[in-house]
Design a protein around this motif. Sequence first.
Motif, PDB file in Angstrom:
ATOM      1  N   THR A   1       2.852  29.452   4.274  1.00 22.16           N
ATOM      2  CA  THR A   1       1.610  28.930   3.586  1.00 22.16           C
ATOM      3  C   THR A   1       1.890  28.655   2.222  1.00 22.16           C
ATOM      4  OG1 THR A   1       0.272  30.699   4.814  1.00 22.16           O
ATOM      5  CG2 THR A   1      -0.725  29.629   3.023  1.00 22.16           C
ATOM      6  N   PRO A   2       1.419  27.282   1.670  1.00 24.33           N
ATOM      7  CA  PRO A   2       1.742  26.907   0.320  1.00 24.33           C
ATOM      8  C   PRO A   2       1.252  27.840  -0.600  1.00 24.33           C
ATOM      9  CG  PRO A   2       0.217  25.330   1.434  1.00 24.33           C
ATOM     10  CD  PRO A   2       0.537  26.623   2.524  1.00 24.33           C
ATOM     11  N   LEU A   3       1.876  27.768  -1.732  1.00 23.91           N
ATOM     12  CA  LEU A   3       1.504  28.722  -3.128  1.00 23.91           C
ATOM     13  C   LEU A   3      -0.073  27.959  -3.636  1.00 23.91           C
ATOM     14  CD1 LEU A   3       4.799  29.636  -4.515  1.00 23.91           C
ATOM     15  CD2 LEU A   3       3.242  30.803  -3.176  1.00 23.91           C
ATOM     16  N   HIS A   4       0.092  26.736  -3.642  1.00 25.47           N
ATOM     17  CA  HIS A   4      -1.005  25.956  -4.276  1.00 25.47           C
ATOM     18  C   HIS A   4      -1.792  24.985  -3.430  1.00 25.47           C
ATOM     19  CE1 HIS A   4       0.600  27.187  -8.259  1.00 25.47           C
ATOM     20  NE2 HIS A   4       1.830  26.714  -8.094  1.00 25.47           N
ATOM     21  N   ILE A   5      -2.832  25.494  -3.148  1.00 18.62           N
ATOM     22  CA  ILE A   5      -3.813  24.957  -2.292  1.00 18.62           C
ATOM     23  C   ILE A   5      -4.567  24.140  -3.051  1.00 18.62           C
ATOM     24  CG2 ILE A   5      -5.160  25.155  -0.334  1.00 18.62           C
ATOM     25  CD1 ILE A   5      -3.798  27.801   0.461  1.00 18.62           C
ATOM     26  N   TYR A   6      -4.881  22.768  -2.895  1.00 20.19           N
ATOM     27  CA  TYR A   6      -6.168  22.068  -3.361  1.00 20.19           C
ATOM     28  C   TYR A   6      -6.871  21.094  -2.161  1.00 20.19           C
ATOM     29  CZ  TYR A   6      -2.432  18.395  -2.844  1.00 20.19           C
ATOM     30  OH  TYR A   6      -1.484  17.455  -2.376  1.00 20.19           O
ATOM     31  N   ILE A   7      -7.800  20.741  -2.776  1.00 22.16           N
ATOM     32  CA  ILE A   7      -8.646  19.862  -1.821  1.00 22.16           C
ATOM     33  C   ILE A   7      -8.879  18.528  -2.469  1.00 22.16           C
ATOM     34  CG2 ILE A   7     -10.662  20.893  -2.513  1.00 22.16           C
ATOM     35  CD1 ILE A   7     -11.494  20.663   0.231  1.00 22.16           C
ATOM     36  N   THR A   8      -8.675  17.389  -1.773  1.00 23.68           N
ATOM     37  CA  THR A   8      -9.130  16.156  -2.436  1.00 23.68           C
ATOM     38  C   THR A   8     -10.624  15.894  -2.203  1.00 23.68           C
ATOM     39  OG1 THR A   8      -8.970  14.845  -0.546  1.00 23.68           O
ATOM     40  CG2 THR A   8      -6.939  15.253  -1.809  1.00 23.68           C
ATOM     41  N   ASP A   9     -11.201  14.863  -3.118  1.00 24.47           N
ATOM     42  CA  ASP A   9     -12.376  14.592  -3.215  1.00 24.47           C
ATOM     43  C   ASP A   9     -13.297  14.072  -1.650  1.00 24.47           C
ATOM     44  OD1 ASP A   9     -12.889  14.905  -5.972  1.00 24.47           O
ATOM     45  OD2 ASP A   9     -12.497  13.002  -6.446  1.00 24.47           O
ATOM     46  N   GLN A  10     -12.126  13.339  -1.076  1.00 23.08           N
ATOM     47  CA  GLN A  10     -12.377  12.933   0.236  1.00 23.08           C
ATOM     48  C   GLN A  10     -12.450  14.187   1.126  1.00 23.08           C
ATOM     49  OE1 GLN A  10      -9.711  10.248   2.077  1.00 23.08           O
ATOM     50  NE2 GLN A  10     -10.943  10.052   3.736  1.00 23.08           N
ATOM     51  N   GLN A  11     -11.664  14.966   1.258  1.00 21.60           N
ATOM     52  CA  GLN A  11     -11.639  16.004   1.834  1.00 21.60           C
ATOM     53  C   GLN A  11     -13.068  17.052   1.680  1.00 21.60           C
ATOM     54  OE1 GLN A  11      -7.802  17.912   1.026  1.00 21.60           O
ATOM     55  NE2 GLN A  11      -6.868  17.140   2.856  1.00 21.60           N
ATOM     56  N   LEU A  12     -13.408  17.158   0.105  1.00 21.88           N
ATOM     57  CA  LEU A  12     -14.511  17.617   0.130  1.00 21.88           C
ATOM     58  C   LEU A  12     -15.938  17.217   0.658  1.00 21.88           C
ATOM     59  CD1 LEU A  12     -15.896  19.993  -1.808  1.00 21.88           C
ATOM     60  CD2 LEU A  12     -15.987  18.500  -3.575  1.00 21.88           C
ATOM     61  N   GLU A  13     -15.962  15.876   0.588  1.00 20.92           N
ATOM     62  CA  GLU A  13     -16.925  15.062   1.015  1.00 20.92           C
ATOM     63  C   GLU A  13     -17.179  15.121   2.531  1.00 20.92           C
ATOM     64  OE1 GLU A  13     -19.451  13.347  -0.169  1.00 20.92           O
ATOM     65  OE2 GLU A  13     -18.544  13.599  -2.352  1.00 20.92           O
ATOM     66  N   GLU A  14     -16.068  15.207   3.432  1.00 21.78           N
ATOM     67  CA  GLU A  14     -15.967  15.386   4.852  1.00 21.78           C
ATOM     68  C   GLU A  14     -16.327  16.936   4.950  1.00 21.78           C
ATOM     69  OE1 GLU A  14     -12.131  14.400   6.151  1.00 21.78           O
ATOM     70  OE2 GLU A  14     -12.409  12.377   5.704  1.00 21.78           O
ATOM     71  N   ALA A  15     -16.029  17.763   4.110  1.00 20.14           N
ATOM     72  CA  ALA A  15     -16.245  19.204   4.306  1.00 20.14           C
ATOM     73  C   ALA A  15     -17.832  19.482   4.379  1.00 20.14           C
ATOM     74  CB  ALA A  15     -15.429  19.922   3.513  1.00 20.14           C
ATOM     75  N   VAL A  16     -18.366  18.671   3.212  1.00 21.31           N
ATOM     76  CA  VAL A  16     -19.698  18.907   2.976  1.00 21.31           C
ATOM     77  C   VAL A  16     -20.788  18.281   4.302  1.00 21.31           C
ATOM     78  CG1 VAL A  16     -21.579  18.057   1.546  1.00 21.31           C
ATOM     79  CG2 VAL A  16     -19.459  19.129   0.369  1.00 21.31           C
ATOM     80  N   GLN A  17     -20.305  17.439   4.880  1.00 19.84           N
ATOM     81  CA  GLN A  17     -20.757  16.734   5.791  1.00 19.84           C
ATOM     82  C   GLN A  17     -20.875  17.759   6.930  1.00 19.84           C
ATOM     83  OE1 GLN A  17     -22.616  13.923   5.919  1.00 19.84           O
ATOM     84  NE2 GLN A  17     -21.934  13.574   4.106  1.00 19.84           N
ATOM     85  N   HIS A  18     -19.894  18.589   7.224  1.00 21.33           N
ATOM     86  CA  HIS A  18     -19.669  19.301   8.140  1.00 21.33           C
ATOM     87  C   HIS A  18     -20.383  20.734   7.810  1.00 21.33           C
ATOM     88  CE1 HIS A  18     -16.549  16.843   9.611  1.00 21.33           C
ATOM     89  NE2 HIS A  18     -16.735  17.182  10.808  1.00 21.33           N
ATOM     90  N   GLY A  19     -20.646  21.118   6.757  1.00 22.62           N
ATOM     91  CA  GLY A  19     -21.491  22.392   6.158  1.00 22.62           C
ATOM     92  C   GLY A  19     -20.459  23.415   6.031  1.00 22.62           C
TER      93      GLY A  19
END
Length: 139
Positions: free
Chosen positions: A53-71
């Motif tokens: 597992t990576p030490l620093h996990i981050y999320i991009t704006d595009q991934q955030l938008e897709e995740a919001v769409q899925h709830g």
Amino acid sequence: MRLFYQQKTIGKKSRKLQKIPFTIEGHVYTLKDLLTQLVTQEVQNYNEKALDTPLHIYITDQQLEEAVQHGKVHFGEKKNASVQSIDQAISTVLQAFEDELFLVLHNEEQLNSLTTPLTIQEDDVFTFIKLTMLAGRIW
């Protein structure tokens, strides 16, 4: 030697069982030997994933938008990153078998004892069926 195992939890809607390959090394004489090797391999695989597992996990704006769409927004991290004990896992699975919390089938034949001698051939299938305890009231 290559073998397969498949799992079934009673009450789950999935009717198809997926065969999962695994290899055994050395001789397997009893169900206890087989369970010990299988649990050892699975715990080692789990522990290796926990270390990758990576030490620093981050999320991009595009991934955030897709995740919001899925709830559901999450970072994909494991909730429990601790390393598991192989000896404890082996002890737990052997106790669970003795307590009849799961059944083991070897090519459609039920195995009832940890000490029953096994005759294993290449590509044999072992099926593990987790039993569910029923609870309720009688009125």
